[in-house]
Write a protein that holds these residues in place. Structure first.
Motif, PDB file in Angstrom:
ATOM      1  N   ASN A   5      -2.971  51.849  57.373  1.00 50.39           N
ATOM      2  CA  ASN A   5      -3.626  50.559  57.481  1.00 50.39           C
ATOM      3  C   ASN A   5      -5.090  50.775  57.856  1.00 50.39           C
ATOM      4  N   SER A   7      -7.168  48.733  58.795  1.00 48.04           N
ATOM      5  CA  SER A   7      -7.508  47.849  59.919  1.00 48.04           C
ATOM      6  C   SER A   7      -6.652  48.139  61.147  1.00 48.04           C
ATOM      7  N   PHE A   8      -6.130  49.360  61.247  1.00 45.59           N
ATOM      8  CA  PHE A   8      -5.192  49.691  62.325  1.00 45.59           C
ATOM      9  C   PHE A   8      -5.754  49.379  63.706  1.00 45.59           C
ATOM     10  N   HIS A  10      -8.064  47.228  64.727  1.00 43.25           N
ATOM     11  CA  HIS A  10      -8.121  45.788  64.963  1.00 43.25           C
ATOM     12  C   HIS A  10      -6.727  45.232  65.249  1.00 43.25           C
ATOM     13  N   GLU A  11      -5.727  45.651  64.458  1.00 43.21           N
ATOM     14  CA  GLU A  11      -4.359  45.153  64.647  1.00 43.21           C
ATOM     15  C   GLU A  11      -3.769  45.623  65.976  1.00 43.21           C
ATOM     16  N   THR A  73      -0.468  52.732  65.151  1.00 39.03           N
ATOM     17  CA  THR A  73      -1.713  53.089  64.452  1.00 39.03           C
ATOM     18  C   THR A  73      -1.454  53.725  63.099  1.00 39.03           C
ATOM     19  N   ALA A  76       2.070  50.798  58.289  1.00 41.55           N
ATOM     20  CA  ALA A  76       1.447  49.973  57.248  1.00 41.55           C
ATOM     21  C   ALA A  76       0.975  48.640  57.813  1.00 41.55           C
ATOM     22  N   ALA A  77       0.013  48.057  57.158  1.00 36.07           N
ATOM     23  CA  ALA A  77      -0.505  46.744  57.540  1.00 36.07           C
ATOM     24  C   ALA A  77       0.632  45.735  57.587  1.00 36.07           C
ATOM     25  N   GLY A  78       0.602  44.872  58.600  1.00 35.12           N
ATOM     26  CA  GLY A  78       1.621  43.845  58.728  1.00 35.12           C
ATOM     27  C   GLY A  78       2.906  44.299  59.372  1.00 35.12           C
ATOM     28  N   SER A  79       2.978  45.571  59.754  1.00 36.14           N
ATOM     29  CA  SER A  79       4.185  46.100  60.413  1.00 36.14           C
ATOM     30  C   SER A  79       4.240  45.630  61.859  1.00 36.14           C
ATOM     31  N   CYS A 139       9.429  51.181  63.207  1.00 36.39           N
ATOM     32  CA  CYS A 139       8.668  50.247  62.408  1.00 36.39           C
ATOM     33  C   CYS A 139       9.632  49.143  61.980  1.00 36.39           C
ATOM     34  N   THR A 142       7.281  44.450  57.738  1.00 38.60           N
ATOM     35  CA  THR A 142       6.079  43.622  57.703  1.00 38.60           C
ATOM     36  C   THR A 142       6.328  42.283  58.374  1.00 38.60           C
TER      37      THR A 142
END
Length: 144
Positions: A5, A7-8, A10-11, A73, A76-79, A139, A142
């Motif tokens: 991701n 954007s890790f 930020h998330e 970190t 995947a995004a949204g996880s 994980c 999403t």
């Protein structure tokens, strides 16, 4: 380690800010990079046990969150991330001015990630290892 991701960070920071327990105990996210997270906590007398040492439950709390976010970190995004299991070794009384939990991913997987965290008691001139944790983080897919 390569994050899935872009954007890790930020998330991770956004998720951490939503953790009421971290606000309650006064912990902060002090370092984020792929596979590594640090959480700091200033000493507070109201977080101690009967001898004035930081309570083992608080030590475990910051280690667990550091492990979870280190794993996060690399997801995947949204996880989302959840602890599956962990083992803590309390090595000496947690006495210090501040505490640092540093977690590093040992092995990242698609579903399960193994992470290690060390918790240090910090004083002006000293850094003492007080606990170590090994955990497995999952994980959860999403988020929608």
């Amino acid at each position: 380690m390569t994050p899935l991701n872009p954007s890790f960070e930020h998330e991770v920071r956004q998720s951490f800010a939503q953790q009421s327990i971290m606000k309650l105990i006064g912990a902060s996210l002090s370092f984020v990079e792929p596979g590594v997270v640090e959480i700091t906590l200033p000493y507070r007398q109201d977080l101690t046990q009967q001898n004035g040492y930081l309570h083992a439950g608080i030590v475990t709390t910051i280690a667990d969150s550091a492990c979870g976010y280190a794993a996060f970190t690399l997801m995947a995004a949204g996880s989302g991330v959840l602890s599956v299991e962990f083992k803590v070794n309390l090595l000496r009384p947690a006495k210090g001015e501040e505490f640092l939990a540093r977690a590093e991913v040992i092995k990242a997987g698609k579903t399960l990630t193994v992470v290690r965290a060390d918790v240090f008691a910090l004083t002006e001139n000293n850094r003492t290892l007080v606990a170590t944790m090994q955990g497995t983080m999952m994980c959860v897919g999403t988020r929608s």
